[in-house]
Design a protein around this motif. Structure first.
Motif, PDB file in Angstrom:
ATOM      1  N   ALA A  66       0.818  -1.232   0.000  1.00  0.00           N
ATOM      2  CA  ALA A  66       0.000   0.000   0.000  1.00  0.00           C
ATOM      3  C   ALA A  66       0.848   1.277   0.000  1.00  0.00           C
ATOM      4  O   ALA A  66       0.529   2.229  -0.720  1.00  0.00           O
ATOM      5  N   PRO A  67       1.966   1.322   0.768  1.00  0.00           N
ATOM      6  CA  PRO A  67       2.756   2.567   0.744  1.00  0.00           C
ATOM      7  C   PRO A  67       3.356   2.873  -0.627  1.00  0.00           C
ATOM      8  O   PRO A  67       3.840   3.972  -0.855  1.00  0.00           O
ATOM      9  N   TYR A  68       3.340   1.891  -1.534  1.00  0.00           N
ATOM     10  CA  TYR A  68       3.961   2.091  -2.854  1.00  0.00           C
ATOM     11  C   TYR A  68       2.902   2.234  -3.945  1.00  0.00           C
ATOM     12  O   TYR A  68       3.138   1.909  -5.102  1.00  0.00           O
ATOM     13  N   HIS A  69       1.719   2.707  -3.573  1.00  0.00           N
ATOM     14  CA  HIS A  69       0.632   2.749  -4.556  1.00  0.00           C
ATOM     15  C   HIS A  69       0.900   3.747  -5.671  1.00  0.00           C
ATOM     16  O   HIS A  69       0.275   3.698  -6.720  1.00  0.00           O
ATOM     17  N   LYS A  70       1.853   4.648  -5.453  1.00  0.00           N
ATOM     18  CA  LYS A  70       2.146   5.594  -6.536  1.00  0.00           C
ATOM     19  C   LYS A  70       3.145   5.026  -7.530  1.00  0.00           C
ATOM     20  O   LYS A  70       3.466   5.662  -8.530  1.00  0.00           O
ATOM     21  N   ALA A  71       3.665   3.856  -7.238  1.00  0.00           N
ATOM     22  CA  ALA A  71       4.594   3.213  -8.173  1.00  0.00           C
ATOM     23  C   ALA A  71       3.822   2.250  -9.062  1.00  0.00           C
ATOM     24  O   ALA A  71       2.696   1.871  -8.756  1.00  0.00           O
ATOM     25  N   SER A  72       4.449   1.846 -10.182  1.00  0.00           N
ATOM     26  CA  SER A  72       3.811   0.823 -11.008  1.00  0.00           C
ATOM     27  C   SER A  72       4.385  -0.541 -10.645  1.00  0.00           C
ATOM     28  O   SER A  72       5.558  -0.652 -10.275  1.00  0.00           O
ATOM     29  N   TRP A  73       3.543  -1.543 -10.738  1.00  0.00           N
ATOM     30  CA  TRP A  73       3.949  -2.919 -10.434  1.00  0.00           C
ATOM     31  C   TRP A  73       3.665  -3.782 -11.651  1.00  0.00           C
ATOM     32  O   TRP A  73       2.513  -3.869 -12.095  1.00  0.00           O
ATOM     33  N   VAL A  74       4.705  -4.407 -12.178  1.00  0.00           N
ATOM     34  CA  VAL A  74       4.522  -5.343 -13.286  1.00  0.00           C
ATOM     35  C   VAL A  74       4.960  -6.718 -12.790  1.00  0.00           C
ATOM     36  O   VAL A  74       6.073  -6.871 -12.291  1.00  0.00           O
ATOM     37  N   MET A  75       4.069  -7.687 -12.861  1.00  0.00           N
ATOM     38  CA  MET A  75       4.425  -9.048 -12.447  1.00  0.00           C
ATOM     39  C   MET A  75       4.301  -9.948 -13.661  1.00  0.00           C
ATOM     40  O   MET A  75       3.260  -9.958 -14.326  1.00  0.00           O
ATOM     41  N   THR A  76       5.354 -10.692 -13.931  1.00  0.00           N
ATOM     42  CA  THR A  76       5.343 -11.501 -15.144  1.00  0.00           C
ATOM     43  C   THR A  76       5.935 -12.880 -14.913  1.00  0.00           C
ATOM     44  O   THR A  76       6.720 -13.089 -13.981  1.00  0.00           O
ATOM     45  N   SER A  77       5.525 -13.806 -15.754  1.00  0.00           N
ATOM     46  CA  SER A  77       6.018 -15.180 -15.684  1.00  0.00           C
ATOM     47  C   SER A  77       5.505 -15.894 -16.929  1.00  0.00           C
ATOM     48  O   SER A  77       4.562 -15.431 -17.573  1.00  0.00           O
ATOM     49  N   ALA A  78       6.115 -17.042 -17.225  1.00  0.00           N
ATOM     50  CA  ALA A  78       5.580 -17.855 -18.328  1.00  0.00           C
ATOM     51  C   ALA A  78       4.340 -18.609 -17.870  1.00  0.00           C
ATOM     52  O   ALA A  78       3.600 -19.158 -18.687  1.00  0.00           O
ATOM     53  N   THR A  79       4.109 -18.643 -16.555  1.00  0.00           N
ATOM     54  CA  THR A  79       2.974 -19.413 -16.021  1.00  0.00           C
ATOM     55  C   THR A  79       2.299 -18.630 -14.902  1.00  0.00           C
ATOM     56  O   THR A  79       2.631 -18.799 -13.733  1.00  0.00           O
ATOM     57  N   LEU A  80       1.371 -17.775 -15.282  1.00  0.00           N
ATOM     58  CA  LEU A  80       0.684 -16.976 -14.269  1.00  0.00           C
ATOM     59  C   LEU A  80      -0.830 -17.160 -14.378  1.00  0.00           C
ATOM     60  O   LEU A  80      -1.546 -16.976 -13.407  1.00  0.00           O
ATOM     61  N   ALA A  81      -1.283 -17.522 -15.579  1.00  0.00           N
ATOM     62  CA  ALA A  81      -2.725 -17.608 -15.816  1.00  0.00           C
ATOM     63  C   ALA A  81      -3.171 -19.065 -15.896  1.00  0.00           C
ATOM     64  O   ALA A  81      -2.389 -19.958 -16.204  1.00  0.00           O
ATOM     65  N   VAL A  82      -4.446 -19.276 -15.597  1.00  0.00           N
ATOM     66  CA  VAL A  82      -5.061 -20.585 -15.791  1.00  0.00           C
ATOM     67  C   VAL A  82      -6.241 -20.356 -16.725  1.00  0.00           C
ATOM     68  O   VAL A  82      -7.134 -19.556 -16.406  1.00  0.00           O
ATOM     69  N   ASN A  83      -6.209 -21.026 -17.859  1.00  0.00           N
ATOM     70  CA  ASN A  83      -7.224 -20.811 -18.892  1.00  0.00           C
ATOM     71  C   ASN A  83      -7.342 -19.320 -19.225  1.00  0.00           C
ATOM     72  O   ASN A  83      -8.435 -18.759 -19.253  1.00  0.00           O
ATOM     73  N   GLN A  84      -6.200 -18.694 -19.402  1.00  0.00           N
ATOM     74  CA  GLN A  84      -6.105 -17.268 -19.775  1.00  0.00           C
ATOM     75  C   GLN A  84      -6.605 -16.324 -18.685  1.00  0.00           C
ATOM     76  O   GLN A  84      -6.681 -15.119 -18.904  1.00  0.00           O
ATOM     77  N   GLN A  85      -6.980 -16.851 -17.543  1.00  0.00           N
ATOM     78  CA  GLN A  85      -7.502 -16.012 -16.457  1.00  0.00           C
ATOM     79  C   GLN A  85      -6.463 -15.908 -15.342  1.00  0.00           C
ATOM     80  O   GLN A  85      -5.792 -16.878 -15.022  1.00  0.00           O
ATOM     81  N   PHE A  86      -6.413 -14.730 -14.697  1.00  0.00           N
ATOM     82  CA  PHE A  86      -5.428 -14.516 -13.633  1.00  0.00           C
ATOM     83  C   PHE A  86      -6.050 -14.575 -12.241  1.00  0.00           C
ATOM     84  O   PHE A  86      -5.408 -14.234 -11.261  1.00  0.00           O
ATOM     85  N   LYS A  87      -7.324 -14.981 -12.187  1.00  0.00           N
ATOM     86  CA  LYS A  87      -8.072 -14.922 -10.923  1.00  0.00           C
ATOM     87  C   LYS A  87      -7.323 -15.616  -9.775  1.00  0.00           C
ATOM     88  O   LYS A  87      -7.240 -15.097  -8.664  1.00  0.00           O
ATOM     89  N   HIS A  88      -6.784 -16.783 -10.080  1.00  0.00           N
ATOM     90  CA  HIS A  88      -6.115 -17.580  -9.048  1.00  0.00           C
ATOM     91  C   HIS A  88      -4.944 -16.798  -8.448  1.00  0.00           C
ATOM     92  O   HIS A  88      -4.813 -16.682  -7.223  1.00  0.00           O
ATOM     93  N   PHE A  89      -4.110 -16.222  -9.300  1.00  0.00           N
ATOM     94  CA  PHE A  89      -2.949 -15.460  -8.835  1.00  0.00           C
ATOM     95  C   PHE A  89      -3.402 -14.170  -8.135  1.00  0.00           C
ATOM     96  O   PHE A  89      -2.878 -13.797  -7.085  1.00  0.00           O
ATOM     97  N   GLN A  90      -4.401 -13.517  -8.719  1.00  0.00           N
ATOM     98  CA  GLN A  90      -4.889 -12.262  -8.130  1.00  0.00           C
ATOM     99  C   GLN A  90      -5.432 -12.488  -6.723  1.00  0.00           C
ATOM    100  O   GLN A  90      -5.206 -11.688  -5.823  1.00  0.00           O
ATOM    101  N   GLN A  91      -6.160 -13.605  -6.564  1.00  0.00           N
ATOM    102  CA  GLN A  91      -6.722 -13.884  -5.234  1.00  0.00           C
ATOM    103  C   GLN A  91      -5.625 -14.163  -4.220  1.00  0.00           C
ATOM    104  O   GLN A  91      -5.718 -13.778  -3.062  1.00  0.00           O
TER     105      GLN A  91
END
Ligand code: SF4
Length: 638
Positions: free
Chosen positions: A390-415
């Motif tokens: 939260a203290p870094y909300h003014k910064a941008s956050w990019v999270m990447t990987s070859a395996t982040l989504a399940v069936n093109q959805q990121f819900k699992h990781f986001q949760q």
């Protein structure tokens, strides 16, 4: 084309001029544009970039072009080194622009001058061999500029001298340290503060987000962009940092450091020695009472045993008494003051392990041959993670990987991390999987729970290993299966076996690459972060679908918590985790546009069970077959 970064990576840009046969990749151009936009607008962006996208350059270029500071975090020290020593210099050279960069590792990688000197003065507690190592490190310390212990050739990863010459967040004296002005950890941090791009790893990122170590100032608030590579590993690392732990090693080290301080500075306070000796004995007795070495178990099962509960309570009381004694002596030196703080912290952690809020946390124990570690892991880290960033909300956050989504959805990781408002994007692999790879599911496989399963799995692999002339990875979901398979394959002397555990991972991989008829057998540490492209690897076989162990206390507690909320734990938790793990394993086969090979998954549940299609739809679009002869022919022709 709309962005400068995508121009640089395009067929018209400098990379195309710098490398022969350069082919621009649409996925890479799209990803670099997305990252560039995210960095320009302080967004959270989650990116799955299929194997071969070139995601590293796709995020490095926007970070280099950014008018501000970036922190790039990756999964391992090896990947940090690759970014710092290889990828960043390559991009700088090609685009003709440099930024000030720093490679920052965890504090255990740097020499601690204070602890080295202190332990040399009180050498009576070290063995002759350890003392010789410390003396050699002392000589080296006069020549090193950065105190990076990985440059000390004679020092192995598990060298006995390391605890005596490195610091922890607990025992570091920070600003009050007599060696602070020369401190290598502080210097590395200052250098990082002064740099435009800082390359760190997830452990360091979480240590900074959660622990806010004293004495070194803050590292993170000044960054404008946080780029997290291998982001699929972040939830597990974060879980460790949002939890607590208490290990026999911490207790023994406290006891040893108290004895050192007693002899050096407080000889008139015999209670320090009394309680330090008591804690050492109680810790050793507890380990004996715990019985055999076992993997992760519920702590409550041990606490229910009267003798262990009684001994643990006594240990907690001794820690409390030691704390009182040390607090009374703290005024005498910074060392004693630090010991009082450490004893108090361990005492309050021990008190936590006498009770537990099982609605929120799970407490578990891991018992090794001579030691043990107690852990508390939160059942859900989403709120904790959100609060931490939260203290870094003014910064941008990019999270990447070859395996982040399940069936093109990121819900699992986001949760998992509570990143509900993050934007998401999937950039597919540029590989022609149907041309490059066969996907083989052998027929008539036994139930994977059958005691005969591993034998049958190896029997199915053997004709393919002959056809491929080795050049194969066999990936297992358990050490038991790995060992059984290794025993069976040892009888087939035509293959050169490289088995996990026989040597370091990097040694095994180096040998595998240059040895004919080589077959590498590994468990999960070989399912990811392993890159063997070209002819050296043509066949990858996976024994079972990688469901995490239901017997694991953290999994069990999380599954129970999900069920109590009325949700389906299998489909919302176990299956997505297994799909991500399988994608990682399958990703070992095709690493380059010219690679060809066969991917075999032995587990019959992939075809026979309804959820099998969930796995299949997330795998690269390889050409499927169940025809063994066709697979043999394909391999023989590679
Ligand atoms: S400040 Fe901490 S890490 Fe640095 S020399 Fe002192 S004790 Fe060691």
């Amino acid at each position: 084309m709309t962005s400068h970064a995508s121009y640089l990576l395009s067929q018209q840009g400098p990379f195309a001029q710098a490398f022969n046969n350069y082919q621009e990749r649409q996925s890479q151009l799209a990803m670099t544009e997305a990252v560039e936009q995210a960095l320009a607008s302080d967004k959270q962006l989650l990116v799955e970039a299929g194997t071969g996208t070139g995601k590293t350059f796709a995020y490095l270029i926007p970070a280099i072009e950014l008018d501000g500071k970036s922190i790039i975090s990756t999964g391992t020290k090896n990947l940090q080194d690759q970014l710092f020593y290889k990828d960043l210099p390559t991009v700088f050279k090609v685009i003709g622009k440099t930024r000030k960069v720093a490679l920052l590792k965890g504090r255990q990688n740097y020499l601690c001058l204070h602890r080295m000197d202190f332990n040399l003065q009180t050498a009576r507690f070290t063995t002759k061999d350890t003392l010789e190592q410390i003396v050699k490190i002392r000589q080296w310390s006069e020549t090193t500029k950065d105190g990076d212990l990985s440059q000390v050739n004679f020092l192995k990863d598990d060298a006995s001298a390391l605890p005596f010459v490195t610091s922890t967040a607990d025992n570091c004296l920070g600003n009050d340290c007599p060696s602070f002005s020369d401190c290598f950890v502080a210097k590395a941090r200052r250098h990082a503060m002064d740099s435009d791009i800082i390359v760190i790893n997830h452990h360091l990122l979480m240590a900074d987000l959660v622990l806010k170590e004293d004495g070194f100032g803050e590292l993170l608030p000044k960054a404008d962009a946080y780029i997290i590579d291998e982001a699929h590993q972040l939830p597990d690392v974060a879980s460790v940092f949002f939890g607590q732990n208490l290990s026999s090693r911490q207790l023994m080290e406290l006891s040893r450091d108290c004895l050192l301080a007693y002899h050096a500075e407080a000889k008139d306070c015999s209670d320090i020695k009394l309680y330090a000796d008591t804690i050492e004995k109680q810790t050793a007795d507890l380990r004996l009472l715990m019985g055999d070495e076992v993997p992760r178990q519920f702590w409550r099962n041990y606490l229910e045993k009267n003798d262990i509960a009684e001994h643990f309570e006594q240990l907690e009381q001794s820690l409390s008494l030691l704390t009182e004694v040390l607090q009374g002596q703290a005024i005498r030196s910074r060392e004693l003051e630090n010991l009082a703080e450490r004893a108090e912290a361990l005492s309050s952690r021990a008190a936590c392990f006498l009770s537990c809020d099982e609605q929120k946390d799970v407490q578990w124990i891991e018992i090794y041959r001579k030691s043990f570690t107690l852990n508390t892991t939160p059942l859900n880290i989403a709120d904790n993670f959100n609060k931490a960033i939260a203290p870094y909300h003014k910064a941008s956050w990019v999270m990447t990987s070859a395996t982040l989504a399940v069936n093109q959805q990121f819900k699992h990781f986001q949760q998992k991390l509570g990143l509900y408002n993050a934007e998401t994007a999937v950039f597919p692999s540029p590989f022609e999987y149907r041309e490059q790879a066969l996907f083989y599911a052998p027929r008539d496989m036994l139930n994977p729970a059958s005691p005969e399963y591993t034998r049958q799995f190896i029997a199915s692999c053997l004709p393919l290993l002959v056809a491929s002339k080795g050049r194969a990875f066999l990936l297992f979901t358990s050490h038991r299966a790995l060992n059984e398979a290794a025993t069976i394959l040892e009888q087939h002397r035509e293959f050169n076996l490289f088995v996990q555990g026989q040597a370091s991972k990097s040694y095994l991989l180096d040998k595998f690459r240059v040895t004919e008829n080589s077959v590498l057998l590994g468990t999960f540490s070989f399912w990811e972060g392993v890159d063997v492209s070209g002819d050296a690897l043509s066949f990858v076989a996976i024994d079972k679908l990688p469901f995490s162990s239901p017997g694991d206390p953290v999994n069990q507690a999380r599954i129970n918590a999900i069920k109590q909320q009325g949700q389906d734990a299998f489909f919302s938790f176990q299956l997505p985790d297994a799909i991500i793990a399988l994608k990682q394993g399958v990703g070992r086969l095709i690493r380059d546009i010219n690679d060809k090979g066969v991917m075999m998954i032995g587990d019959p549940r992939l075809i026979a069970r309804g959820y099998g299609k969930n796995f299949l739809q997330d795998l690269p679009p390889m050409l499927p077959t169940r025809n063994q002869e066709l697979v043999e022919e394909f391999l023989a022709n590679l």
